[in-house]
Design a protein around this motif. Sequence first.
Motif, PDB file in Angstrom:
ATOM      1  N   GLY A 116      80.807  -1.356 -23.260  1.00 25.57           N
ATOM      2  CA  GLY A 116      81.693  -0.345 -22.701  1.00 25.57           C
ATOM      3  C   GLY A 116      81.623  -0.172 -21.201  1.00 25.57           C
ATOM      4  N   LYS A 117      80.841  -1.011 -20.508  1.00 23.67           N
ATOM      5  CA  LYS A 117      80.650  -0.882 -19.064  1.00 23.67           C
ATOM      6  C   LYS A 117      81.103  -2.151 -18.360  1.00 23.67           C
ATOM      7  N   GLU A 118      82.009  -2.000 -17.367  1.00 23.65           N
ATOM      8  CA  GLU A 118      82.406  -3.141 -16.561  1.00 23.65           C
ATOM      9  C   GLU A 118      81.280  -3.496 -15.590  1.00 23.65           C
ATOM     10  N   LEU A 119      80.885  -4.749 -15.588  1.00 29.46           N
ATOM     11  CA  LEU A 119      79.842  -5.200 -14.670  1.00 29.46           C
ATOM     12  C   LEU A 119      80.509  -5.647 -13.369  1.00 29.46           C
ATOM     13  N   ASN A 210      69.947 -10.827  -9.026  1.00 29.27           N
ATOM     14  CA  ASN A 210      70.935 -10.108  -9.838  1.00 29.27           C
ATOM     15  C   ASN A 210      70.837  -8.597  -9.687  1.00 29.27           C
ATOM     16  N   TYR A 211      69.628  -8.090  -9.736  1.00 37.75           N
ATOM     17  CA  TYR A 211      69.460  -6.630  -9.798  1.00 37.75           C
ATOM     18  C   TYR A 211      69.390  -5.969  -8.417  1.00 37.75           C
ATOM     19  N   ILE A 212      68.818  -6.665  -7.433  1.00 37.03           N
ATOM     20  CA  ILE A 212      68.654  -6.067  -6.110  1.00 37.03           C
ATOM     21  C   ILE A 212      69.682  -6.611  -5.110  1.00 37.03           C
ATOM     22  N   LEU A 213      69.613  -7.900  -4.808  1.00 38.69           N
ATOM     23  CA  LEU A 213      70.491  -8.464  -3.778  1.00 38.69           C
ATOM     24  C   LEU A 213      71.972  -8.314  -4.123  1.00 38.69           C
ATOM     25  N   LYS A 214      72.317  -8.521  -5.398  1.00 38.47           N
ATOM     26  CA  LYS A 214      73.715  -8.399  -5.808  1.00 38.47           C
ATOM     27  C   LYS A 214      74.007  -7.052  -6.466  1.00 38.47           C
ATOM     28  N   ALA A 215      73.087  -6.106  -6.281  1.00 36.38           N
ATOM     29  CA  ALA A 215      73.296  -4.693  -6.635  1.00 36.38           C
ATOM     30  C   ALA A 215      73.615  -4.458  -8.105  1.00 36.38           C
ATOM     31  N   GLY A 216      72.976  -5.219  -8.981  1.00 39.66           N
ATOM     32  CA  GLY A 216      73.181  -5.002 -10.407  1.00 39.66           C
ATOM     33  C   GLY A 216      72.749  -3.621 -10.861  1.00 39.66           C
ATOM     34  N   LEU A 218      73.601  -0.925  -9.728  1.00 35.72           N
ATOM     35  CA  LEU A 218      74.752  -0.019  -9.681  1.00 35.72           C
ATOM     36  C   LEU A 218      75.545  -0.024 -10.992  1.00 35.72           C
ATOM     37  N   ASP A 219      75.287  -0.990 -11.847  1.00 35.55           N
ATOM     38  CA  ASP A 219      75.960  -1.063 -13.149  1.00 35.55           C
ATOM     39  C   ASP A 219      75.173  -0.342 -14.238  1.00 35.55           C
ATOM     40  N   LEU A 221      72.355   0.911 -16.956  1.00 34.73           N
ATOM     41  CA  LEU A 221      71.512   0.228 -17.940  1.00 34.73           C
ATOM     42  C   LEU A 221      72.054  -1.149 -18.323  1.00 34.73           C
ATOM     43  N   PRO A 222      73.389  -1.317 -18.529  1.00 35.42           N
ATOM     44  CA  PRO A 222      73.888  -2.667 -18.815  1.00 35.42           C
ATOM     45  C   PRO A 222      73.555  -3.654 -17.698  1.00 35.42           C
ATOM     46  N   GLY A 223      73.569  -3.196 -16.443  1.00 38.15           N
ATOM     47  CA  GLY A 223      73.213  -4.064 -15.321  1.00 38.15           C
ATOM     48  C   GLY A 223      71.765  -4.488 -15.367  1.00 38.15           C
ATOM     49  N   LEU A 224      70.879  -3.561 -15.775  1.00 36.21           N
ATOM     50  CA  LEU A 224      69.456  -3.883 -15.915  1.00 36.21           C
ATOM     51  C   LEU A 224      69.232  -4.881 -17.038  1.00 36.21           C
ATOM     52  N   VAL A 225      69.854  -4.628 -18.182  1.00 37.37           N
ATOM     53  CA  VAL A 225      69.705  -5.527 -19.330  1.00 37.37           C
ATOM     54  C   VAL A 225      70.213  -6.925 -18.972  1.00 37.37           C
TER      55      VAL A 225
END
Length: 251
Positions: A116-119, A210-216, A218-219, A221-225
């Motif tokens: 349900g979350k746009e990455l 993925n998580y820091i440089l490309k700001a994942g 900001l997405d 929990l789905p971004g973390l996963v």
Amino acid sequence: MISAVVLAKNEEKNIQRCLESLSWCDEVIVIDDHSTDKTVEIAKKAGVKIYTNSLDNDFSAQRTFGLAKASGDWVLFVDADEKVTSALWYEIMAHTNNPTNPYVGFYMRRIDTMWGKELKHGETGNIKLLRIAKKDAGHWQGKVHEKWKVKGKTLVLKKALLHYPHSTIEIFLREINYYTDLRAAELFKKKVQVKAWQIIVYPKGKFFVNYILKAGFLDGLPGLVFALMMSFHSFLVRGKLWLMWQKKTKE
């Protein structure tokens, strides 16, 4: 004339949405890799052309097979878990119907929606894929992470293709295991060696990018996963490749 080619295998949860989004195409072809669910049944009800062909772990060969079956001047490749929006459809038609169109192919941005979350960030946040081109403009290369190599001018379209991957963690892990098998085998065939430090460092780097440089982050929990899963993907590719070389040295 535009032909749409859809690759599918056990996509009963996605295929209906995908095919409905292609109703504007002159021809829709489903290349099915021996599905055991209702994928083919749903495709038949949609009235599209269906061909059964074994993937054999070679995505370029499967797309090449679909390209050969297409009869349109333009061929659009869409995966079963993707959807063409009305806005993207209009943009495609505006270019392909233009008699002075100078382009042989078009790249599309792709937006992933997970749980349900746009990455909008991470490595998926800026993906561009060549998915529509003149039928005779080029050919597909690469067994996995395949690319359509065309000769001529290309353009990145403004509207995006929607992607609905990995509906559950279980499916995500299963797909990671499958694709890392293919990637490790591909690298082994190319005689690529891997060092122990790379097995440790590369996955950490993948997560950081993925998580820091490309700001994942900001997405949410789905971004973390996603960042964790892609780090695991990096680890498995190198770990499996290392094991292949260990087995080779003992033969």
